[in-house]
Scaffold this active site. Structure first.
Site, PDB file in Angstrom:
ATOM      1  N   HIS A  99       0.798  -1.233   0.000  1.00  0.00           N
ATOM      2  CA  HIS A  99       0.000   0.000   0.000  1.00  0.00           C
ATOM      3  C   HIS A  99       0.830   1.282   0.000  1.00  0.00           C
ATOM      4  O   HIS A  99       0.281   2.376  -0.049  1.00  0.00           O
ATOM      5  CB  HIS A  99      -0.952   0.023   1.200  1.00  0.00           C
ATOM      6  CG  HIS A  99      -0.238   0.219   2.503  1.00  0.00           C
ATOM      7  ND1 HIS A  99       0.303  -0.818   3.194  1.00  0.00           N
ATOM      8  CD2 HIS A  99       0.039   1.327   3.216  1.00  0.00           C
ATOM      9  CE1 HIS A  99       0.887  -0.363   4.281  1.00  0.00           C
ATOM     10  NE2 HIS A  99       0.752   0.944   4.326  1.00  0.00           N
TER      11      HIS A  99
HETATM   12  C1  UD1 Z   1      -1.542   5.158   6.593  1.00  0.00           C
HETATM   13  C2  UD1 Z   1      -0.176   5.525   7.152  1.00  0.00           C
HETATM   14  C3  UD1 Z   1       0.817   4.405   6.875  1.00  0.00           C
HETATM   15  C4  UD1 Z   1       0.293   3.076   7.351  1.00  0.00           C
HETATM   16  C5  UD1 Z   1      -1.063   2.837   6.735  1.00  0.00           C
HETATM   17  C6  UD1 Z   1      -1.673   1.519   7.160  1.00  0.00           C
HETATM   18  C7  UD1 Z   1       0.359   7.925   7.129  1.00  0.00           C
HETATM   19  C8  UD1 Z   1       1.225   8.952   6.499  1.00  0.00           C
HETATM   20  N1  UD1 Z   1       0.363   6.719   6.536  1.00  0.00           N
HETATM   21  O1  UD1 Z   1      -1.402   5.108   5.168  1.00  0.00           O
HETATM   22  O2  UD1 Z   1       2.026   4.678   7.543  1.00  0.00           O
HETATM   23  O3  UD1 Z   1       1.185   2.051   7.003  1.00  0.00           O
HETATM   24  O4  UD1 Z   1      -1.924   3.908   7.113  1.00  0.00           O
HETATM   25  O5  UD1 Z   1      -2.856   1.269   6.503  1.00  0.00           O
HETATM   26  O6  UD1 Z   1      -0.277   8.187   8.108  1.00  0.00           O
HETATM   27  N2  UD1 Z   1      -8.995   4.865   2.850  1.00  0.00           N
HETATM   28  C9  UD1 Z   1     -10.228   4.261   2.867  1.00  0.00           C
HETATM   29  N3  UD1 Z   1     -10.718   3.855   4.066  1.00  0.00           N
HETATM   30  C10 UD1 Z   1     -10.054   4.007   5.218  1.00  0.00           C
HETATM   31  C11 UD1 Z   1      -8.802   4.653   5.200  1.00  0.00           C
HETATM   32  C12 UD1 Z   1      -8.284   5.061   4.012  1.00  0.00           C
HETATM   33  O7  UD1 Z   1     -10.867   4.085   1.840  1.00  0.00           O
HETATM   34  O8  UD1 Z   1     -10.558   3.604   6.272  1.00  0.00           O
HETATM   35  C13 UD1 Z   1      -8.425   5.268   1.566  1.00  0.00           C
HETATM   36  C14 UD1 Z   1      -8.710   6.689   1.206  1.00  0.00           C
HETATM   37  O9  UD1 Z   1      -8.911   6.750  -0.175  1.00  0.00           O
HETATM   38  C15 UD1 Z   1      -7.415   7.404   1.561  1.00  0.00           C
HETATM   39  C16 UD1 Z   1      -6.376   6.310   1.290  1.00  0.00           C
HETATM   40  O10 UD1 Z   1      -7.026   5.097   1.626  1.00  0.00           O
HETATM   41  O11 UD1 Z   1      -7.235   8.539   0.816  1.00  0.00           O
HETATM   42  C17 UD1 Z   1      -5.128   6.465   2.092  1.00  0.00           C
HETATM   43  O12 UD1 Z   1      -5.410   6.589   3.496  1.00  0.00           O
HETATM   44  P1  UD1 Z   1      -4.442   7.423   4.451  1.00  0.00           P
HETATM   45  O13 UD1 Z   1      -4.886   7.329   5.845  1.00  0.00           O
HETATM   46  O14 UD1 Z   1      -4.229   8.778   3.893  1.00  0.00           O
HETATM   47  O15 UD1 Z   1      -3.034   6.683   4.302  1.00  0.00           O
HETATM   48  P2  UD1 Z   1      -2.677   5.123   4.241  1.00  0.00           P
HETATM   49  O16 UD1 Z   1      -2.189   4.833   2.865  1.00  0.00           O
HETATM   50  O17 UD1 Z   1      -3.756   4.270   4.789  1.00  0.00           O
END
Ligand code: UD1
Length: 363
Positions: free
Chosen positions: A201
């Protein structure tokens, strides 16, 4: 003593659980769990609270997704009044996600003491958003709990006073040790007898469509040797969907797995391919071979002591190491010191002895 725990993203929840439980044993400590809402899908968040027996968070800031600046700023703006209204004596932050640095910034400006659980880890790669979060959080924290010796060395090199640093071990392993005996019954039905497990991811692996399509093609190739199970993070799912590539080979695309399901899958896997930090640690504890698709790791002990191998951004190397493992030539490893299930007890001891001495001094 009023303690706040701030969590927001999936890898925070299994770190919170043992610390919360250990502090619950200490009389006179009042705990409050603040979820920033960085992760909000049921299977990225709620299911972890259920399985880890924590009940729902006391407060959910509900910030959701956004750019890094938007998400970090939203957490800060929403968290500040919570701190002002509740006046905690100590705020615990976990790991390296945006929620971690946002909460640390708020507290340091309000002069509320911050303790960082999983301090000192460094990939030395500032292209990773998590590395920026680690550096800043560790500069702001008053108490720094490290999972391994390398963390102490990194912090000392950055000028953090030694008396703030406590080598306590790995809280993620505390949860693993506790949950391992009961995870098998959560294995999904109809699994192949042998399989490789994949998670991916990080922006460096999934944001560039050309790179991601090579990755999926390579996995499709590898699936001619063994079935591949791939629980897909929402961010990766969206990118793969855009490429229209989730049909070929013996790859089973799954929804993100719960903690217990994923632990059971890791335990059974012949090999794990990942770019996650925590999974490098969990496979090391389980003795399962792990191939990490990154050029560096903030968890070097998983390579020097454990079963982890960095294959970099090199698909040829991934294929070679993968096939070596399937042919029985896997790297052997052992468990790093203090990864035995008692890290949270050591954290509770440090926090409460500090509290006891402050009380004695002010009496
Ligand atoms: C975050 C952490 C990363 C960790 C990861 C575990 C930061 C900088 N990154 O990255 O270190 O390894 O979590 O998963 O904090 N989304 C959903 N549903 C959710 C959450 C996210 O659909 O419940 C989607 C959204 O489109 C969002 C994308 O995932 O924009 C990324 O989510 P985000 O929390 O920004 O970062 P992660 O890639 O999950």
């Amino acid at each position: 003593m009023r303690v706040f725990h701030v969590v927001g993203a999936r890898p925070n929840f299994m770190k919170l659980a043992p610390v919360h439980r250990a502090l619950k044993q200490v009389p006179g400590i009042d705990q409050l769990v603040v979820h920033t809402g960085q992760h909000y899908d049921f299977n990225m968040s709620d299911v972890f609270f259920q399985e880890l027996g924590m009940g729902a968070p006391d407060i959910n800031l509900g910030v959701g997704s956004g750019s890094h600046a938007q998400q970090t700023a939203a957490i800060m703006a929403q968290f500040e009044p919570v701190v002002l209204n509740n006046r905690p004596d100590m705020v615990l932050v976990y790991g390296d996600v945006n929620s971690t640095v946002a909460a640390a910034l708020v507290c340091s400006k309000l002069q509320v003491p911050v303790a960082h659980v999983e301090a000192g880890l460094r990939s030395f790669d500032r292209n990773m958003p998590e590395e920026i979060n680690r550096l800043i959080t560790d500069q702001l924290a008053d108490i720094l709990f490290t999972p391994s010796e390398d963390g102490n060395r990194n912090l000392e090199r950055e000028g953090v006073p030694a008396e703030r640093i406590h080598l306590v071990g790995n809280v993620m392993i505390d949860t693993l040790v506790q949950m391992l005996p009961s995870c098998e019954k959560h294995l999904p039905p109809g699994l192949p007898s042998k399989f490789a497990l994949v998670t991916m991811h990080r922006p460096s692996n999934v944001d560039d469509p050309e790179w991601l399509s090579c990755l999926v093609k390579t996995l499709t190739d590898l699936s001619s040797d063994i079935d591949i199970l791939f629980p897909v993070h929402p961010r990766t799912r969206e990118r793969i969907h855009q490429l229209g590539m989730n049909g070929a080979g013996r790859i089973q695309w799954m929804d993100p797995a719960s903690y217990l399901v994923f632990l059971a899958l890791q335990k059974r896997a012949t090999v794990v391919i990942t770019d996650s930090g925590g999974i490098q640690e969990e496979t090391t504890y389980l003795g399962v071979p792990c191939l990490t698709m990154r050029e560096n790791t903030e968890r070097p002990v998983t390579v020097t002591v454990g079963t982890n191998q960095l294959v970099g951004r090199d698909f040829a190397r991934l294929k070679t190491e993968f096939r070596n493992i399937l042919n029985g030539q896997s790297k052997k490893g052992s468990k790093p010191p203090l990864w035995e299930g008692k890290a949270a007890d050591r954290i509770a001891q440090v926090l409460t002895s500090g509290y006891a001495s402050t009380r004695a001094a002010s009496a």
